[in-house]
Scaffold this motif. Structure first.
Motif, PDB file in Angstrom:
ATOM      1  N   GLU A   1      -0.856   9.586   7.222  1.00 53.33           N
ATOM      2  CA  GLU A   1      -0.715  11.069   7.190  1.00 53.33           C
ATOM      3  C   GLU A   1      -1.213  11.555   5.758  1.00 53.33           C
ATOM      4  OE1 GLU A   1       3.554  11.577   7.226  1.00 53.33           O
ATOM      5  OE2 GLU A   1       3.744  11.438   9.615  1.00 53.33           O
ATOM      6  N   GLN A   2      -1.349  10.809   4.754  1.00 55.95           N
ATOM      7  CA  GLN A   2      -1.690  11.107   3.570  1.00 55.95           C
ATOM      8  C   GLN A   2      -3.101  11.079   3.751  1.00 55.95           C
ATOM      9  OE1 GLN A   2       0.259  12.478   1.333  1.00 55.95           O
ATOM     10  NE2 GLN A   2       1.854  11.826   2.708  1.00 55.95           N
ATOM     11  N   VAL A   3      -3.879  10.258   4.294  1.00 57.47           N
ATOM     12  CA  VAL A   3      -5.272   9.819   4.580  1.00 57.47           C
ATOM     13  C   VAL A   3      -5.685  11.180   5.551  1.00 57.47           C
ATOM     14  CG1 VAL A   3      -7.291   8.716   5.706  1.00 57.47           C
ATOM     15  CG2 VAL A   3      -5.566   7.606   4.287  1.00 57.47           C
ATOM     16  N   GLU A   4      -5.120  11.514   6.370  1.00 51.91           N
ATOM     17  CA  GLU A   4      -5.523  12.593   7.531  1.00 51.91           C
ATOM     18  C   GLU A   4      -5.336  13.910   6.678  1.00 51.91           C
ATOM     19  OE1 GLU A   4      -2.813  12.355  10.734  1.00 51.91           O
ATOM     20  OE2 GLU A   4      -3.976  10.676  11.632  1.00 51.91           O
ATOM     21  N   SER A   5      -4.353  14.262   5.919  1.00 51.59           N
ATOM     22  CA  SER A   5      -4.121  15.343   5.059  1.00 51.59           C
ATOM     23  C   SER A   5      -5.230  15.481   4.137  1.00 51.59           C
ATOM     24  CB  SER A   5      -2.731  15.682   4.413  1.00 51.59           C
ATOM     25  OG  SER A   5      -2.652  14.742   3.669  1.00 51.59           O
ATOM     26  N   GLY A   6      -5.705  14.459   3.784  1.00 48.25           N
ATOM     27  CA  GLY A   6      -6.827  14.510   2.664  1.00 48.25           C
ATOM     28  C   GLY A   6      -6.448  14.147   1.368  1.00 48.25           C
ATOM     29  N   ASP A   7      -5.078  14.025   1.206  1.00 47.86           N
ATOM     30  CA  ASP A   7      -4.629  13.842  -0.102  1.00 47.86           C
ATOM     31  C   ASP A   7      -4.774  12.321  -0.726  1.00 47.86           C
ATOM     32  OD1 ASP A   7      -3.257  16.299  -0.169  1.00 47.86           O
ATOM     33  OD2 ASP A   7      -1.382  15.601   0.629  1.00 47.86           O
ATOM     34  N   LEU A   8      -5.464  11.233   0.233  1.00 44.51           N
ATOM     35  CA  LEU A   8      -5.661   9.982  -0.367  1.00 44.51           C
ATOM     36  C   LEU A   8      -6.879   9.605   0.403  1.00 44.51           C
ATOM     37  CD1 LEU A   8      -4.369   7.422  -1.721  1.00 44.51           C
ATOM     38  CD2 LEU A   8      -3.401   6.787   0.470  1.00 44.51           C
ATOM     39  N   LEU A   9      -7.562   8.624  -0.323  1.00 43.87           N
ATOM     40  CA  LEU A   9      -8.863   7.869   0.065  1.00 43.87           C
ATOM     41  C   LEU A   9      -8.420   6.305   0.118  1.00 43.87           C
ATOM     42  CD1 LEU A   9     -11.871   9.786  -1.468  1.00 43.87           C
ATOM     43  CD2 LEU A   9     -11.066  10.262   0.848  1.00 43.87           C
ATOM     44  N   VAL A  10      -8.627   5.820   1.368  1.00 46.58           N
ATOM     45  CA  VAL A  10      -8.532   4.409   1.409  1.00 46.58           C
ATOM     46  C   VAL A  10      -9.973   3.676   1.426  1.00 46.58           C
ATOM     47  CG1 VAL A  10      -7.186   2.289   2.397  1.00 46.58           C
ATOM     48  CG2 VAL A  10      -6.148   4.764   2.308  1.00 46.58           C
ATOM     49  N   HIS A  11     -10.314   2.873   0.632  1.00 40.21           N
ATOM     50  CA  HIS A  11     -11.421   2.023   0.693  1.00 40.21           C
ATOM     51  C   HIS A  11     -11.268   0.610   0.484  1.00 40.21           C
ATOM     52  CE1 HIS A  11     -14.205   5.626   0.720  1.00 40.21           C
ATOM     53  NE2 HIS A  11     -13.223   6.176  -0.366  1.00 40.21           N
ATOM     54  N   GLY A  12     -12.208  -0.010   1.155  1.00 43.68           N
ATOM     55  CA  GLY A  12     -11.953  -1.638   1.205  1.00 43.68           C
ATOM     56  C   GLY A  12     -12.769  -2.226  -0.262  1.00 43.68           C
TER      57      GLY A  12
ATOM     58  N   LEU B   1      -7.620   1.271  -3.229  1.00 39.48           N
ATOM     59  CA  LEU B   1      -8.639   0.093  -2.839  1.00 39.48           C
ATOM     60  C   LEU B   1      -7.667  -1.045  -2.147  1.00 39.48           C
ATOM     61  CD1 LEU B   1     -10.991  -0.091  -5.718  1.00 39.48           C
ATOM     62  CD2 LEU B   1     -11.472   1.188  -3.840  1.00 39.48           C
ATOM     63  N   CYS B   2      -8.062  -1.544  -1.097  1.00 40.93           N
ATOM     64  CA  CYS B   2      -7.293  -2.676  -0.449  1.00 40.93           C
ATOM     65  C   CYS B   2      -8.500  -3.639   0.042  1.00 40.93           C
ATOM     66  CB  CYS B   2      -6.529  -2.102   0.770  1.00 40.93           C
ATOM     67  SG  CYS B   2      -5.622  -3.236   1.670  1.00 40.93           S
ATOM     68  N   ASP B   3      -8.037  -5.131   0.005  1.00 40.10           N
ATOM     69  CA  ASP B   3      -8.829  -6.063   0.485  1.00 40.10           C
ATOM     70  C   ASP B   3      -8.258  -6.290   1.935  1.00 40.10           C
ATOM     71  OD1 ASP B   3      -6.313  -7.304  -0.035  1.00 40.10           O
ATOM     72  OD2 ASP B   3      -7.493  -9.121  -1.274  1.00 40.10           O
TER      73      ASP B   3
ATOM     74  N   MET C   1      -6.098   0.694  10.199  1.00 40.82           N
ATOM     75  CA  MET C   1      -4.784   1.253  10.638  1.00 40.82           C
ATOM     76  C   MET C   1      -4.610   2.692  10.070  1.00 40.82           C
ATOM     77  SD  MET C   1      -2.206  -1.692  11.663  1.00 40.82           S
ATOM     78  CE  MET C   1      -1.050  -0.478  12.570  1.00 40.82           C
ATOM     79  N   THR C   2      -4.964   2.682   8.784  1.00 43.82           N
ATOM     80  CA  THR C   2      -4.670   3.823   7.899  1.00 43.82           C
ATOM     81  C   THR C   2      -5.939   5.150   8.115  1.00 43.82           C
ATOM     82  OG1 THR C   2      -5.853   3.043   5.996  1.00 43.82           O
ATOM     83  CG2 THR C   2      -3.642   2.556   6.197  1.00 43.82           C
ATOM     84  N   ASN C   3      -6.944   4.630   8.609  1.00 40.53           N
ATOM     85  CA  ASN C   3      -8.022   5.497   8.891  1.00 40.53           C
ATOM     86  C   ASN C   3      -8.418   5.906  10.375  1.00 40.53           C
ATOM     87  OD1 ASN C   3      -8.908   5.840   6.055  1.00 40.53           O
ATOM     88  ND2 ASN C   3     -10.114   3.931   6.278  1.00 40.53           N
ATOM     89  N   ASN C   4      -7.778   4.963  11.172  1.00 38.90           N
ATOM     90  CA  ASN C   4      -7.927   5.308  12.883  1.00 38.90           C
ATOM     91  C   ASN C   4      -6.997   6.001  13.529  1.00 38.90           C
ATOM     92  OD1 ASN C   4      -8.750   5.127  15.407  1.00 38.90           O
ATOM     93  ND2 ASN C   4      -9.420   2.839  15.566  1.00 38.90           N
ATOM     94  N   PRO C   5      -7.025   7.407  14.042  1.00 42.93           N
ATOM     95  CA  PRO C   5      -6.057   8.013  14.478  1.00 42.93           C
ATOM     96  C   PRO C   5      -5.473   7.353  15.888  1.00 42.93           C
ATOM     97  CG  PRO C   5      -7.906   9.408  14.397  1.00 42.93           C
ATOM     98  CD  PRO C   5      -8.142   7.946  13.782  1.00 42.93           C
TER      99      PRO C   5
ATOM    100  N   MET D   1       1.008  -1.278  -0.093  1.00 44.09           N
ATOM    101  CA  MET D   1      -0.094   0.007  -0.120  1.00 44.09           C
ATOM    102  C   MET D   1       0.865   1.140  -0.091  1.00 44.09           C
ATOM    103  SD  MET D   1      -3.112  -0.931   2.724  1.00 44.09           S
ATOM    104  CE  MET D   1      -3.666   0.823   2.725  1.00 44.09           C
ATOM    105  N   ALA D   2       2.105   1.393   0.961  1.00 41.76           N
ATOM    106  CA  ALA D   2       2.793   2.416   1.014  1.00 41.76           C
ATOM    107  C   ALA D   2       3.447   2.730  -0.667  1.00 41.76           C
ATOM    108  CB  ALA D   2       3.892   2.215   1.824  1.00 41.76           C
TER     109      ALA D   2
END
Length: 100
Positions: A60-71, A29-31, A38-42, A1-2
């Motif tokens: 950090e990318q998710v928190e800054s709004g530069d990336l969305l992670v969905h299942g 997108l991740c399965d 872990m990426t969405n929960n601070p 993912m990184a």
């Protein structure tokens, strides 16, 4: 993912340098439900110091709004055609999703 996150951000910056506007951040997108959590929960940050820096980079990318992670469910994971031995029917279904 990184690695994929780094590539997405690089492509986003390249395209913005070429004048292509972005209305919303790219979606990764991740399965793996644990990785998505872990990426969405601070809150888990204090308990995950031993986790590789990759997750902290993605968070950090998710928190800054530069990336969305969905299942995405494992059944819908198109990348399986490249990484797993599959039945003929499953290969045909995934190939159709790839429009090949």
């Amino acid at each position: 993912m990184a690695y994929t996150t780094a590539e997405l951000l690089w492509l986003k910056h390249l395209l913005s340098d070429l004048g292509v506007p972005f209305n919303k951040p790219p979606t990764l997108l991740c399965d793996n439900i644990g990785a998505i959590f872990m990426t969405n929960n601070p809150v888990i940050r204090t308990r995950s110091k031993h986790i590789a820096l990759d997750f902290h980079f993605i968070r950090e990318q998710v928190e800054s709004g530069d990336l969305l992670v969905h299942g995405v469910s494992s059944v819908e994971q198109v990348a399986d055609i490249f990484t797993k031995a599959l039945s003929k029917e499953r290969v045909a279904t995934l190939r159709n999703k790839l429009q090949v």
